[in-house]
Write an enzyme that holds these catalytic residues in place. Structure first.
Site, PDB file in Angstrom:
ATOM      1  N   GLN A  92      39.573  35.977  36.231  1.00  0.00           N
ATOM      2  CA  GLN A  92      39.990  35.942  34.833  1.00  0.00           C
ATOM      3  C   GLN A  92      39.303  37.027  34.025  1.00  0.00           C
ATOM      4  OE1 GLN A  92      40.191  32.651  31.238  1.00  0.00           O
ATOM      5  NE2 GLN A  92      39.053  32.118  33.034  1.00  0.00           N
ATOM      6  N   SER A  94      37.208  38.749  31.394  1.00  0.00           N
ATOM      7  CA  SER A  94      35.960  38.241  30.823  1.00  0.00           C
ATOM      8  C   SER A  94      35.816  38.636  29.358  1.00  0.00           C
ATOM      9  CB  SER A  94      34.781  38.801  31.624  1.00  0.00           C
ATOM     10  OG  SER A  94      33.580  38.588  30.925  1.00  0.00           O
ATOM     11  N   ARG A  96      32.983  38.397  28.030  1.00  0.00           N
ATOM     12  CA  ARG A  96      31.618  38.938  27.985  1.00  0.00           C
ATOM     13  C   ARG A  96      31.639  40.429  28.280  1.00  0.00           C
ATOM     14  NH1 ARG A  96      27.644  36.398  31.866  1.00  0.00           N
ATOM     15  NH2 ARG A  96      26.183  37.512  30.548  1.00  0.00           N
ATOM     16  N   ARG A 165      31.679  37.075  20.895  1.00  0.00           N
ATOM     17  CA  ARG A 165      32.882  36.350  21.356  1.00  0.00           C
ATOM     18  C   ARG A 165      32.920  34.895  20.881  1.00  0.00           C
ATOM     19  NH1 ARG A 165      32.456  34.479  27.718  1.00  0.00           N
ATOM     20  NH2 ARG A 165      30.801  32.957  27.426  1.00  0.00           N
ATOM     21  N   ARG A 192      52.156  20.850  35.236  1.00  0.00           N
ATOM     22  CA  ARG A 192      52.215  21.810  34.122  1.00  0.00           C
ATOM     23  C   ARG A 192      53.619  22.171  33.662  1.00  0.00           C
ATOM     24  NH1 ARG A 192      47.215  21.055  32.123  1.00  0.00           N
ATOM     25  NH2 ARG A 192      45.631  21.344  33.734  1.00  0.00           N
TER      26      ARG A 192
END
Ligand SMILES: Cc1cc2nc3c(=O)[nH]c(=O)nc-3n(C[C@H](O)[C@H](O)[C@H](O)COP(=O)(O)OP(=O)(O)OC[C@H]3O[C@@H](n4cnc5c(N)ncnc54)[C@H](O)[C@@H]3O)c2cc1C
Length: 240
Positions: A92, A94, A96, A165, A192
């Site tokens: 995924q 990031s 950060r 963030r 889902r």
């Protein structure tokens, strides 16, 4: 601030021919259980064999498979939901390490023109003015722009992306790659694309389901569109 109103997109990273070949592998594996490997295995025989396994609930055999999908222009809400599926693997984007203040070449820091991209509900008017407690009228787009300006302020004050963030919204655009076997994908689709699922993940996975039904016949045939919710997003039910 860039608002993304269209539902997310995806690319199936596993080549289609490879996905089809996996059906043959599943038939080969499954026939080992019954010592029934007599005739030649083909795409047609594999489709029928897989359908037979699923009707019997003999789903472990379809674990001899793997499909990798990259989802794009989805929200962090979407990615929070999909990563709950523990039998899948994920990579995924990031918040950060991805620096929204860096331009395409990732070397230039440009805090003034940096833009945050956010996925908003397509069935809502993001320009509609909403009354706040203090009497102010402000639209969703304006709210998101305010968050963007807070993020910019934190970065200008020397905060690095992993600290700044904390102010980012759950609608923040994200990219994620998911790998799972067909059994787990069936489980993900069951949860889902059903009516109680959130509109965003239901909409994106509904489209993926239609594509894989076409690519690997037999594996996902029992999923059928059963209706649309109040926002016009389709939901799916399972029936053989
Ligand atoms: C409509 C909807 C609303 C939701 N709301 C919430 C919510 O409010 N809060 C929240 O926290 N979550 C929520 N979830 C997430 C949900 O609780 C599950 O975490 C998520 O759907 C993954 O499902 P899963 O565990 O069956 O699947 P996976 O993790 O994909 O696992 C697949 C299957 O493997 C088996 N399995 C996996 N791990 C184990 C284990 N440790 N022990 C035994 N069997 C295992 C189970 O049979 C499981 O069904 C929601 C999900 C949906 C679809």
């Amino acid at each position: 601030m860039k608002v993304i109103k269209d539902p997310g997109t995806f690319t199936i990273l596993t080549p289609k021919a490879e996905l089809r070949k996996q059906l043959l592998r599943i038939e080969r594996a499954g026939r080992t259980c019954y010592r029934s490997q007599t005739g030649k295995i083909s795409e047609d025989s594999a489709r029928d064999f897989v359908a037979m396994l699923l009707k019997r609930g003999h789903e472990s055999v379809i674990e001899h498979s793997s499909m990798t999908v990259k989802f794009m222009k989805v929200s962090r809400g979407f990615t929070h939901e999909i990563v709950r599926h523990r039998l899948a693997s994920f990579s995924q984007e990031s918040t950060r390490y991805v620096d929204y203040a860096r331009s395409g070449d990732t070397t230039t820091l440009d805090l003034d023109s940096m833009e945050i991209h956010a996925v908003t509900p397509p069935h809502r008017d993001e320009t509609e003015k909403i009354a706040l407690d203090n009497g102010e009228q402000i639209s969703l787009t304006e709210m998101l722009s305010t968050v963007e300006s807070y993020y910019r302020g934190l970065r200008k004050a020397g905060w690095n992306p992993e600290d700044a963030r904390q102010i980012l919204p759950i609608g923040l655009e994200a990219h994620i790659v998911v790998t799972a076997n067909f059994r787990e994908w069936r489980h993900i689709f069951a949860l889902r694309t059903s009516k109680p699922a959130h509109w965003e993940i239901r909409s994106v996975l509904g489209k993926l389901l239609k594509e894989v039904q076409h690519i690997v016949p037999g594996v996902f045939d029992d999923f059928k569109v059963a209706g649309k919710d109040a926002n016009g997003v389709e939901y799916v039910e399972q029936s053989f």
